[in-house]
Motif scaffolding. Structure first.
Motif, PDB file in Angstrom:
ATOM      1  N   ARG A   9     -20.787  19.517 -15.773  1.00  0.00           N
ATOM      2  CA  ARG A   9     -22.364  19.068 -15.556  1.00  0.00           C
ATOM      3  C   ARG A   9     -23.198  19.129 -16.848  1.00  0.00           C
ATOM      4  NH1 ARG A   9     -20.855  22.942 -12.525  1.00  0.00           N
ATOM      5  NH2 ARG A   9     -22.431  24.488 -13.026  1.00  0.00           N
ATOM      6  N   HIS A  10     -23.111  19.644 -17.644  1.00  0.00           N
ATOM      7  CA  HIS A  10     -23.708  19.682 -18.999  1.00  0.00           C
ATOM      8  C   HIS A  10     -23.289  19.225 -20.255  1.00  0.00           C
ATOM      9  CE1 HIS A  10     -26.592  22.540 -16.953  1.00  0.00           C
ATOM     10  NE2 HIS A  10     -25.500  22.823 -16.286  1.00  0.00           N
ATOM     11  N   GLN A  11     -23.979  17.839 -20.605  1.00  0.00           N
ATOM     12  CA  GLN A  11     -23.172  17.176 -21.832  1.00  0.00           C
ATOM     13  C   GLN A  11     -23.093  18.052 -23.099  1.00  0.00           C
ATOM     14  OE1 GLN A  11     -22.344  13.876 -21.853  1.00  0.00           O
ATOM     15  NE2 GLN A  11     -22.196  13.900 -23.957  1.00  0.00           N
ATOM     16  N   ALA A  12     -23.962  19.084 -23.165  1.00  0.00           N
ATOM     17  CA  ALA A  12     -23.697  19.871 -24.484  1.00  0.00           C
ATOM     18  C   ALA A  12     -22.564  20.891 -24.622  1.00  0.00           C
ATOM     19  CB  ALA A  12     -25.236  20.529 -24.493  1.00  0.00           C
ATOM     20  N   LEU A  13     -21.828  20.900 -23.444  1.00  0.00           N
ATOM     21  CA  LEU A  13     -20.890  21.832 -23.466  1.00  0.00           C
ATOM     22  C   LEU A  13     -19.446  21.420 -23.268  1.00  0.00           C
ATOM     23  CD1 LEU A  13     -22.559  24.699 -20.921  1.00  0.00           C
ATOM     24  CD2 LEU A  13     -22.569  24.646 -23.481  1.00  0.00           C
ATOM     25  N   THR A  14     -18.641  21.627 -24.119  1.00  0.00           N
ATOM     26  CA  THR A  14     -17.305  21.020 -23.974  1.00  0.00           C
ATOM     27  C   THR A  14     -16.548  22.024 -23.166  1.00  0.00           C
ATOM     28  OG1 THR A  14     -16.582  22.304 -25.788  1.00  0.00           O
ATOM     29  CG2 THR A  14     -17.211  20.034 -26.302  1.00  0.00           C
ATOM     30  N   THR A  15     -15.475  21.556 -22.512  1.00  0.00           N
ATOM     31  CA  THR A  15     -14.741  22.511 -21.971  1.00  0.00           C
ATOM     32  C   THR A  15     -14.554  24.031 -22.709  1.00  0.00           C
ATOM     33  OG1 THR A  15     -13.566  20.880 -20.736  1.00  0.00           O
ATOM     34  CG2 THR A  15     -12.518  22.808 -20.423  1.00  0.00           C
ATOM     35  N   SER A  16     -14.141  24.023 -23.806  1.00  0.00           N
ATOM     36  CA  SER A  16     -13.782  25.063 -24.588  1.00  0.00           C
ATOM     37  C   SER A  16     -15.071  26.020 -24.824  1.00  0.00           C
ATOM     38  CB  SER A  16     -13.399  24.859 -26.095  1.00  0.00           C
ATOM     39  OG  SER A  16     -11.940  24.027 -25.780  1.00  0.00           O
ATOM     40  N   VAL A  17     -16.241  25.406 -25.091  1.00  0.00           N
ATOM     41  CA  VAL A  17     -17.400  25.993 -25.134  1.00  0.00           C
ATOM     42  C   VAL A  17     -17.801  26.622 -23.976  1.00  0.00           C
ATOM     43  CG1 VAL A  17     -19.944  25.989 -25.614  1.00  0.00           C
ATOM     44  CG2 VAL A  17     -18.230  24.775 -27.241  1.00  0.00           C
ATOM     45  N   ALA A  18     -17.901  26.004 -22.855  1.00  0.00           N
ATOM     46  CA  ALA A  18     -18.290  26.429 -21.462  1.00  0.00           C
ATOM     47  C   ALA A  18     -17.320  27.538 -20.953  1.00  0.00           C
ATOM     48  CB  ALA A  18     -18.489  25.502 -20.460  1.00  0.00           C
ATOM     49  N   GLY A  19     -16.170  27.598 -21.242  1.00  0.00           N
ATOM     50  CA  GLY A  19     -15.141  28.466 -21.001  1.00  0.00           C
ATOM     51  C   GLY A  19     -15.236  29.711 -21.667  1.00  0.00           C
ATOM     52  N   SER A  20     -15.609  29.549 -23.022  1.00  0.00           N
ATOM     53  CA  SER A  20     -15.781  30.974 -24.246  1.00  0.00           C
ATOM     54  C   SER A  20     -17.126  31.661 -23.473  1.00  0.00           C
ATOM     55  CB  SER A  20     -16.066  30.050 -25.343  1.00  0.00           C
ATOM     56  OG  SER A  20     -16.260  31.301 -26.142  1.00  0.00           O
ATOM     57  N   TYR A  21     -18.145  30.585 -23.070  1.00  0.00           N
ATOM     58  CA  TYR A  21     -19.586  31.297 -22.795  1.00  0.00           C
ATOM     59  C   TYR A  21     -19.272  32.105 -21.336  1.00  0.00           C
ATOM     60  CZ  TYR A  21     -22.437  28.494 -26.067  1.00  0.00           C
ATOM     61  OH  TYR A  21     -23.049  27.988 -26.913  1.00  0.00           O
ATOM     62  N   LEU A  22     -18.164  31.486 -20.464  1.00  0.00           N
ATOM     63  CA  LEU A  22     -17.971  32.400 -19.304  1.00  0.00           C
ATOM     64  C   LEU A  22     -17.169  33.388 -19.386  1.00  0.00           C
ATOM     65  CD1 LEU A  22     -17.990  32.182 -16.362  1.00  0.00           C
ATOM     66  CD2 LEU A  22     -15.969  30.798 -16.040  1.00  0.00           C
ATOM     67  N   GLU A  23     -16.288  33.438 -20.567  1.00  0.00           N
ATOM     68  CA  GLU A  23     -15.553  34.718 -20.798  1.00  0.00           C
ATOM     69  C   GLU A  23     -16.602  35.764 -21.223  1.00  0.00           C
ATOM     70  OE1 GLU A  23     -11.371  32.914 -22.210  1.00  0.00           O
ATOM     71  OE2 GLU A  23     -12.761  33.860 -23.569  1.00  0.00           O
ATOM     72  N   ALA A  24     -17.639  35.466 -22.151  1.00  0.00           N
ATOM     73  CA  ALA A  24     -18.484  36.248 -22.530  1.00  0.00           C
ATOM     74  C   ALA A  24     -19.212  36.818 -21.502  1.00  0.00           C
ATOM     75  CB  ALA A  24     -19.211  35.829 -23.453  1.00  0.00           C
ATOM     76  N   ALA A  25     -19.618  35.924 -20.516  1.00  0.00           N
ATOM     77  CA  ALA A  25     -20.573  36.368 -19.339  1.00  0.00           C
ATOM     78  C   ALA A  25     -19.427  37.418 -18.494  1.00  0.00           C
ATOM     79  CB  ALA A  25     -20.889  35.331 -18.544  1.00  0.00           C
ATOM     80  N   ARG A  26     -18.437  37.145 -18.284  1.00  0.00           N
ATOM     81  CA  ARG A  26     -17.677  38.101 -17.443  1.00  0.00           C
ATOM     82  C   ARG A  26     -17.588  39.402 -18.256  1.00  0.00           C
ATOM     83  NH1 ARG A  26     -12.463  34.965 -17.595  1.00  0.00           N
ATOM     84  NH2 ARG A  26     -11.529  36.856 -17.033  1.00  0.00           N
ATOM     85  N   VAL A  27     -17.237  39.317 -19.596  1.00  0.00           N
ATOM     86  CA  VAL A  27     -17.357  40.788 -20.031  1.00  0.00           C
ATOM     87  C   VAL A  27     -18.510  41.531 -20.042  1.00  0.00           C
ATOM     88  CG1 VAL A  27     -16.864  41.851 -22.382  1.00  0.00           C
ATOM     89  CG2 VAL A  27     -15.386  40.141 -21.717  1.00  0.00           C
ATOM     90  N   CYS A  28     -19.683  40.821 -20.249  1.00  0.00           N
ATOM     91  CA  CYS A  28     -20.955  41.375 -19.907  1.00  0.00           C
ATOM     92  C   CYS A  28     -21.231  41.911 -18.428  1.00  0.00           C
ATOM     93  CB  CYS A  28     -22.205  40.359 -20.344  1.00  0.00           C
ATOM     94  SG  CYS A  28     -22.217  40.042 -22.042  1.00  0.00           S
ATOM     95  N   LEU A  29     -20.840  41.239 -17.518  1.00  0.00           N
ATOM     96  CA  LEU A  29     -20.774  41.719 -16.200  1.00  0.00           C
ATOM     97  C   LEU A  29     -20.150  43.068 -16.177  1.00  0.00           C
ATOM     98  CD1 LEU A  29     -20.975  38.126 -14.797  1.00  0.00           C
ATOM     99  CD2 LEU A  29     -22.828  39.842 -14.536  1.00  0.00           C
ATOM    100  N   ASP A  30     -18.769  42.937 -16.571  1.00  0.00           N
ATOM    101  CA  ASP A  30     -17.880  43.909 -16.123  1.00  0.00           C
ATOM    102  C   ASP A  30     -18.470  45.185 -16.769  1.00  0.00           C
ATOM    103  OD1 ASP A  30     -16.293  42.361 -14.782  1.00  0.00           O
ATOM    104  OD2 ASP A  30     -14.661  42.206 -16.624  1.00  0.00           O
ATOM    105  N   ARG A  31     -19.359  45.114 -17.696  1.00  0.00           N
ATOM    106  CA  ARG A  31     -19.867  46.584 -18.533  1.00  0.00           C
ATOM    107  C   ARG A  31     -20.519  47.344 -17.247  1.00  0.00           C
ATOM    108  NH1 ARG A  31     -22.128  43.904 -23.682  1.00  0.00           N
ATOM    109  NH2 ARG A  31     -20.117  43.543 -24.707  1.00  0.00           N
ATOM    110  N   HIS A  32     -21.004  46.708 -16.198  1.00  0.00           N
ATOM    111  CA  HIS A  32     -22.073  47.315 -15.408  1.00  0.00           C
ATOM    112  C   HIS A  32     -21.949  47.170 -13.970  1.00  0.00           C
ATOM    113  CE1 HIS A  32     -24.629  47.515 -19.088  1.00  0.00           C
ATOM    114  NE2 HIS A  32     -24.456  46.265 -19.274  1.00  0.00           N
ATOM    115  N   HIS A  33     -20.948  46.192 -13.710  1.00  0.00           N
ATOM    116  CA  HIS A  33     -20.759  45.820 -12.306  1.00  0.00           C
ATOM    117  C   HIS A  33     -19.491  45.536 -11.919  1.00  0.00           C
ATOM    118  CE1 HIS A  33     -25.250  45.179 -12.625  1.00  0.00           C
ATOM    119  NE2 HIS A  33     -25.190  44.499 -13.686  1.00  0.00           N
ATOM    120  N   ILE A  34     -19.294  45.265 -10.356  1.00  0.00           N
ATOM    121  CA  ILE A  34     -18.142  44.846  -9.808  1.00  0.00           C
ATOM    122  C   ILE A  34     -18.624  43.550  -9.008  1.00  0.00           C
ATOM    123  CG2 ILE A  34     -16.408  45.417  -7.885  1.00  0.00           C
ATOM    124  CD1 ILE A  34     -16.824  48.379  -8.796  1.00  0.00           C
TER     125      ILE A  34
END
Length: 175
Positions: A9-34
């Motif tokens: 949906r976002h022209q500025a994000l390639t599949t790799s970049v979006a996937g990388s951002y999602l991985e980072a978000a998951r790691v951040c979320l896992d620090r505090h939440h389930i």
């Protein structure tokens, strides 16, 4: 919260970049939440709740994102871009240049994105601190966007991973 498939949906994000951002978000979320968790989203004065679901990061992903600063920054990009899509119907079309006071250029869904004249700038930050730090960072990012070398309108977004809070605010040039 539309964190999945951001590159579709976002022209500025390639599949790799979006996937990388999602991985980072998951790691951040896992620090505090389930998963799942509800995040409070504040867009200027309007408040809404969004459900966030994610897959727990495995050991390899956590090792790849062991630098907490990088993970927080890139995870915040995923959340901020998803929040502007959800709250404002705006989509990231290009990474912003240095010193523009922004990280991305975003545009409403029906606007021509070939010409940056129709764009807004989006400045992003993330934190694992408390609500007062999220609010302090928003003030800081609003000022940074104001000082940017660009005459385009701007938004600032700050993601509070621990406190489940996303603040999105329009930069007011008059204040």
């Amino acid at each position: 919260m539309p964190l999945q498939s951001l590159s579709e949906r976002h022209q500025a994000l390639t599949t790799s970049v979006a996937g990388s951002y999602l991985e980072a978000a998951r790691v951040c979320l896992d620090r505090h939440h389930i998963s799942p968790k509800e995040f409070t989203l504040k867009d200027n004065a309007a408040e809404t709740i969004a459900k966030v679901e994610w897959v727990v990061a495995d050991d390899r992903t956590r090792a790849a994102w062991a630098n907490a600063d990088d993970a927080t920054r890139d995870g915040a990009y995923a959340f901020a871009i998803a929040a502007t899509e959800l709250l404002r119907g705006m989509f990231a079309i290009r990474r912003a240049e240095t010193r523009t006071g922004a990280d991305y250029y975003i545009v409403p869904a029906n606007q021509d994105w070939e010409d940056l004249e129709n764009c807004f700038r989006l400045e992003v930050s993330g934190t694992h601190s408390d609500k007062s730090e999220v609010q302090r960072r928003l003030r800081m990012k609003l000022e940074q966007a104001k000082q940017g070398k660009s005459n385009l309108p701007a938004l600032a977004a700050v993601v509070g991973f621990r406190v489940q809070l996303i603040l999105l605010q329009t930069v007011d040039e008059a204040s």
